[in-house]
Design a protein around this motif. Structure first.
Motif, PDB file in Angstrom:
ATOM      1  N   ARG A 127       0.837  -1.199   0.000  1.00  0.00           N
ATOM      2  CA  ARG A 127       0.000   0.000   0.000  1.00  0.00           C
ATOM      3  C   ARG A 127       0.871   1.249   0.000  1.00  0.00           C
ATOM      4  NH1 ARG A 127      -4.519  -1.681   4.610  1.00  0.00           N
ATOM      5  NH2 ARG A 127      -5.393  -3.497   3.488  1.00  0.00           N
ATOM      6  N   ARG A 128       0.324   2.316  -0.534  1.00  0.00           N
ATOM      7  CA  ARG A 128       1.045   3.592  -0.596  1.00  0.00           C
ATOM      8  C   ARG A 128       0.182   4.673   0.033  1.00  0.00           C
ATOM      9  NH1 ARG A 128       2.170   0.486  -4.771  1.00  0.00           N
ATOM     10  NH2 ARG A 128       4.334   0.282  -5.495  1.00  0.00           N
ATOM     11  N   TYR A 129       0.852   5.493   0.838  1.00  0.00           N
ATOM     12  CA  TYR A 129       0.120   6.577   1.515  1.00  0.00           C
ATOM     13  C   TYR A 129       0.139   7.820   0.641  1.00  0.00           C
ATOM     14  CZ  TYR A 129      -0.698  10.537   4.592  1.00  0.00           C
ATOM     15  OH  TYR A 129      -1.169  11.699   5.132  1.00  0.00           O
ATOM     16  N   GLU A 130      -1.049   8.365   0.412  1.00  0.00           N
ATOM     17  CA  GLU A 130      -1.188   9.613  -0.327  1.00  0.00           C
ATOM     18  C   GLU A 130      -2.009  10.562   0.537  1.00  0.00           C
ATOM     19  OE1 GLU A 130      -2.908   8.896  -4.079  1.00  0.00           O
ATOM     20  OE2 GLU A 130      -1.250   7.648  -4.824  1.00  0.00           O
ATOM     21  N   PRO A 131      -1.428  11.697   0.959  1.00  0.00           N
ATOM     22  CA  PRO A 131      -2.160  12.616   1.852  1.00  0.00           C
ATOM     23  C   PRO A 131      -3.394  13.194   1.163  1.00  0.00           C
ATOM     24  CG  PRO A 131      -0.134  13.627   1.066  1.00  0.00           C
ATOM     25  CD  PRO A 131      -0.080  12.200   0.633  1.00  0.00           C
ATOM     26  N   ARG A 132      -4.446  13.355   1.936  1.00  0.00           N
ATOM     27  CA  ARG A 132      -5.671  13.956   1.449  1.00  0.00           C
ATOM     28  C   ARG A 132      -5.704  15.437   1.806  1.00  0.00           C
ATOM     29  NH1 ARG A 132      -9.796   9.569   3.925  1.00  0.00           N
ATOM     30  NH2 ARG A 132      -8.584  10.198   5.763  1.00  0.00           N
ATOM     31  N   ALA A 222      -1.265   7.221   7.750  1.00  0.00           N
ATOM     32  CA  ALA A 222       0.125   6.948   7.393  1.00  0.00           C
ATOM     33  C   ALA A 222       0.695   5.820   8.249  1.00  0.00           C
ATOM     34  CB  ALA A 222       0.964   8.215   7.550  1.00  0.00           C
ATOM     35  N   ARG A 223       0.366   5.823   9.561  1.00  0.00           N
ATOM     36  CA  ARG A 223       0.845   4.741  10.418  1.00  0.00           C
ATOM     37  C   ARG A 223       0.237   3.403  10.007  1.00  0.00           C
ATOM     38  NH1 ARG A 223       0.047   8.575  14.577  1.00  0.00           N
ATOM     39  NH2 ARG A 223      -1.978   7.593  15.054  1.00  0.00           N
ATOM     40  N   ALA A 224      -1.062   3.407   9.648  1.00  0.00           N
ATOM     41  CA  ALA A 224      -1.714   2.159   9.251  1.00  0.00           C
ATOM     42  C   ALA A 224      -1.073   1.577   7.995  1.00  0.00           C
ATOM     43  CB  ALA A 224      -3.204   2.398   9.030  1.00  0.00           C
ATOM     44  N   VAL A 225      -0.768   2.435   7.030  1.00  0.00           N
ATOM     45  CA  VAL A 225      -0.118   1.960   5.812  1.00  0.00           C
ATOM     46  C   VAL A 225       1.265   1.408   6.120  1.00  0.00           C
ATOM     47  CG1 VAL A 225       0.824   2.697   3.588  1.00  0.00           C
ATOM     48  CG2 VAL A 225      -1.439   3.479   4.298  1.00  0.00           C
ATOM     49  N   GLN A 226       2.001   2.101   6.966  1.00  0.00           N
ATOM     50  CA  GLN A 226       3.338   1.635   7.321  1.00  0.00           C
ATOM     51  C   GLN A 226       3.285   0.305   8.064  1.00  0.00           C
ATOM     52  OE1 GLN A 226       5.506   4.392   9.742  1.00  0.00           O
ATOM     53  NE2 GLN A 226       7.390   3.171   9.753  1.00  0.00           N
ATOM     54  N   GLU A 227       2.347   0.178   9.019  1.00  0.00           N
ATOM     55  CA  GLU A 227       2.235  -1.081   9.757  1.00  0.00           C
ATOM     56  C   GLU A 227       1.809  -2.224   8.848  1.00  0.00           C
ATOM     57  OE1 GLU A 227      -0.503  -0.204  12.828  1.00  0.00           O
ATOM     58  OE2 GLU A 227       0.888   1.070  13.977  1.00  0.00           O
ATOM     59  N   TYR A 228       0.885  -1.954   7.906  1.00  0.00           N
ATOM     60  CA  TYR A 228       0.466  -3.008   6.976  1.00  0.00           C
ATOM     61  C   TYR A 228       1.634  -3.474   6.112  1.00  0.00           C
ATOM     62  CZ  TYR A 228      -1.680  -5.213   2.933  1.00  0.00           C
ATOM     63  OH  TYR A 228      -1.987  -6.078   1.922  1.00  0.00           O
ATOM     64  N   ASN A 229       2.405  -2.533   5.594  1.00  0.00           N
ATOM     65  CA  ASN A 229       3.547  -2.911   4.756  1.00  0.00           C
ATOM     66  C   ASN A 229       4.598  -3.673   5.558  1.00  0.00           C
ATOM     67  OD1 ASN A 229       2.402  -1.736   2.492  1.00  0.00           O
ATOM     68  ND2 ASN A 229       3.458   0.219   2.768  1.00  0.00           N
ATOM     69  N   GLU A 230       4.781  -3.283   6.818  1.00  0.00           N
ATOM     70  CA  GLU A 230       5.741  -4.013   7.647  1.00  0.00           C
ATOM     71  C   GLU A 230       5.256  -5.442   7.922  1.00  0.00           C
ATOM     72  OE1 GLU A 230       6.185  -1.624  11.092  1.00  0.00           O
ATOM     73  OE2 GLU A 230       7.535  -0.160  10.139  1.00  0.00           O
ATOM     74  N   SER A 231       3.956  -5.582   8.204  1.00  0.00           N
ATOM     75  CA  SER A 231       3.427  -6.941   8.404  1.00  0.00           C
ATOM     76  C   SER A 231       3.495  -7.757   7.125  1.00  0.00           C
ATOM     77  CB  SER A 231       1.983  -6.865   8.901  1.00  0.00           C
ATOM     78  OG  SER A 231       1.143  -6.292   7.912  1.00  0.00           O
ATOM     79  N   LEU A 232       3.281  -7.109   5.983  1.00  0.00           N
ATOM     80  CA  LEU A 232       3.396  -7.819   4.713  1.00  0.00           C
ATOM     81  C   LEU A 232       4.828  -8.271   4.471  1.00  0.00           C
ATOM     82  CD1 LEU A 232       1.539  -8.561   2.308  1.00  0.00           C
ATOM     83  CD2 LEU A 232       2.366  -6.505   1.165  1.00  0.00           C
ATOM     84  N   GLU A 233       5.772  -7.463   4.870  1.00  0.00           N
ATOM     85  CA  GLU A 233       7.171  -7.861   4.718  1.00  0.00           C
ATOM     86  C   GLU A 233       7.500  -9.032   5.641  1.00  0.00           C
ATOM     87  OE1 GLU A 233      10.759  -7.997   2.969  1.00  0.00           O
ATOM     88  OE2 GLU A 233       9.057  -6.701   2.395  1.00  0.00           O
ATOM     89  N   GLU A 234       6.899  -9.050   6.837  1.00  0.00           N
ATOM     90  CA  GLU A 234       7.088 -10.201   7.721  1.00  0.00           C
ATOM     91  C   GLU A 234       6.511 -11.475   7.095  1.00  0.00           C
ATOM     92  OE1 GLU A 234       8.657 -10.603  10.577  1.00  0.00           O
ATOM     93  OE2 GLU A 234       9.368  -8.529  10.627  1.00  0.00           O
ATOM     94  N   CYS A 235       5.340 -11.342   6.487  1.00  0.00           N
ATOM     95  CA  CYS A 235       4.749 -12.500   5.798  1.00  0.00           C
ATOM     96  C   CYS A 235       5.623 -12.952   4.636  1.00  0.00           C
ATOM     97  CB  CYS A 235       3.356 -12.139   5.295  1.00  0.00           C
ATOM     98  SG  CYS A 235       2.132 -11.868   6.590  1.00  0.00           S
TER      99      CYS A 235
END
Length: 587
Positions: A127-132, A222-235
């Motif tokens: 996922r990529r974070y894009e500010p609104r 932004a934190r949610a996207v970062q945490e998701y990507n980190e968990s995906l990297e763990e997977c």
């Protein structure tokens, strides 16, 4: 002006309806002789009044189909016969249109099932974070604060040095520069007042509170996207290590995404990963048998009855196998596309037909290793025309059957020439000849207990297990000569000075039968013919006493024997994974 009694003012003749004169005479209270009545009025008077008209049976399908037959009875009026035939023809056409819609739906399913699937690997799931933007059009946490006006933005440029020998103080006393400096100070002060006013207004209207909430929400996103990507990297790390939960999770995500093109045809697929053989076993639920139409249409026969036109049983079976083959290829493509890190050594797919209240039937099974999947084109060409040429569903007259064109085909081309089935046969798939007769096939592999047994492994899995175990022992340069459901025969090379030096002939089999002495003699002959130095006879069962005695004699000392317990020990030593062999299957 007067007109004749039988004429109208426009000069046209007045046509009396049947029974008109009879109704006039009845209104006048007179009786009209029967010979003076029109034909229809005479018929009306000839019918006894006490005979009640028959109830209208056109509401039921049987009545609609039988009206045409009644019209052909002696004494039936021609008008009634034509009307009954028209109603029967309309009903035939309506039922035929329903059958055509079923054929068109099947053709659409075959087309959509052949569409290529989207890759669902780890890179595509990032996922990529894009500010609104905030409500006023400015970005949130990225710098939406209204900055205080700075003097540096208003200060005029210093005068140009016209005389290098002139001191700086003399240059600053230039009248033009002083005017610009005064105007700049006034502009800066004005900007400061406006900025303070805006801040005060924003504080009063709640804009600052809304902006602070917006900024906090953006930081949470932004934190949610970062945490998701980190968990995906763990997977992904777990997937590369071959952990079953991570591999199965990624495979089932890819398989679920592949079903998106045929959401109106549920075909769930479950995945299980065996670390012992690095093989994914996929269980695909095939659609029900009635998804393929059983009729070509309806026709109106000479006596007025409406008859269904059944399809040939072979055509219906072929169409179902085409659909099942496309669903199987789609699942294989999804599993192959998602494995970008090449964790899987092979894929086994079993297609199951599940009927409520009956045992599931395996209608197709595929056992493909990575090399076979790479050699086979899993994406069908021209998916928009993959359904094949149109058949009875597109004919103007659905009552015209296969005998008219002499082809005998169903909706599509011959099953032996269907591209999806050809691709499956390239993968050595086993497919039932007729799914409607309930004739199953034997699955290439099954999923049983947590500790896999050699009987549950597919032929490719067993070959991979033997090769992996012996490669860990020092054998390389494998060349498989024969491979089948019972085992394999191969040659391999061992480095000098290793535990297994020289050229070897390996004969591995699985089963509970004892290995007889004749098989040891056969292996010794194969060693001599191949010019090898040693032979290895491996079995998941046991050796007969005669075979053990023969291997201990002088001429067979270069023949080595490994039974079920020995294979279990090798798997535990070199792979660190448990295994159940034939000699322990009943324990």
């Amino acid at each position: 002006m007067q007109y004749a009694a039988e004429d109208r003012p426009d000069g046209t003749a007045a046509v009396l309806q049947p029974g008109f004169l009879a109704s006039v005479f009845r209104d006048l209270g007179a009786e009209l002789p029967e010979h003076a009545l029109p034909e229809q009025a005479a018929r009306e008077q000839a019918v006894p009044a006490e005979v009640a008209p028959a109830p209208d049976s056109s509401e039921s399908p049987a009545g609609q189909a039988g009206q045409a037959g009644q019209a052909g009875q002696p004494g039936s009026p021609p008008d009634d016969e034509v009307a009954a035939h028209g109603r029967a023809a309309a009903l035939t056409h309506h039922r035929t249109l329903t059958v055509r819609a079923e054929h068109e739906h099947l053709a659409d399913l075959l087309r959509r099932a052949a569409l290529p699937v989207s890759a669902m690997d780890f890179e595509s799931q990032l996922r990529r974070y894009e500010p609104r933007l905030f409500a006023d059009g400015s970005e949130g946490a990225a710098g939406a604060e209204d900055p205080e006006p700075a003097w540096a933005d208003f200060a005029p440029a210093e005068p140009v040095d016209t005389d290098p020998d002139q001191p700086p103080s003399r240059r600053l006393l230039d009248s033009g520069y002083q005017r610009e400096l005064a105007q700049a100070r006034l502009g800066h002060q004005r900007a400061l007042r406006e900025w303070r006013t805006r801040r005060a207004e924003a504080a009063d209207s709640g804009t600052q509170v809304a902006r602070a909430a917006h900024d906090e929400a953006e930081r949470s996103r932004a934190r949610a996207v970062q945490e998701y990507n980190e968990s995906l990297e763990e997977c992904r790390r777990a997937y590369r290590l071959g952990e079953p939960a991570a591999v199965e999770s990624l495979l089932e995500r890819a398989l679920a995404a592949a079903e998106g093109s045929t959401q109106d045809l549920p075909a769930p697929c479950r995945a299980l990963f065996r670390p012992l053989t690095r093989t994914a076993v996929l269980d695909l639920d095939l659609p029900p048998l009635d998804v393929v139409p059983s009729l070509d249409g309806y026709r109106l026969v000479a006596d007025g009855r409406i008859e269904p036109v059944p399809r040939a049983a072979s055509d219906r079976a072929s169409d179902y196998l085409r659909l099942a083959a496309r669903l199987a290829l789609r699942a294989l493509q999804a599993a192959d596309a998602v494995d970008t890190d090449e964790v899987l050594a092979g894929v086994v797919l079993n297609g199951w037909l599940r009927v409520l209240g009956a045992e599931p039937l395996c209608l197709l099974s595929v056992d493909a290793d990575r090399d076979a999947l790479a050699r086979t084109r899993l994406v069908l060409t021209a998916p928009d025309t993959a359904a094949g040429p149109a058949g009875p569903a597109d004919r103007t007259d659905p009552t015209s059957h296969a005998e008219e064109d002499g082809t005998g085909h169903g909706v599509y081309a011959d099953a032996e020439q269907d591209e999806a089935l050809v691709r499956l046969r390239e993968l050595s798939a086993v497919v039932t000849p007729d799914p409607y007769t309930g004739e199953p096939v034997t699955p290439c592999a099954t999923v049983g207990a947590a500790v896999p047994a050699t009987a549950e492994l597919s032929p490719n899995e067993f070959a991979h297990l033997v090769r992996t175990v012996l490669t860990a022992g020092g054998l390389t340069g494998w060349s498989v000569r024969l491979r089948g459901p019972a085992g394999l025969v191969a040659t391999a090379e061992g480095a000098r000075g290793s535990a297994l030096p020289g050229r070897w002939v390996v004969w591995a089999s699985r089963g509970s039968d004892e290995v007889a002495a004749d098989e040891v003699r056969t292996l010794a002959e194969a060693v001599r013919e191949e010019g090898a130095e040693r032979g290895l006879r491996l079995t998941t069962g046991r050796f007969a006493e005669e075979a053990l005695d023969l291997a201990a004699t002088e001429g067979y000392q270069r023949i080595h024997l490994i039974d079920g317990p020995g294979l279990r020990e090798l798997a535990q030593t070199h792979l660190g994974l448990p295994l159940t062999t034939a000699d322990r299957a009943d324990d």
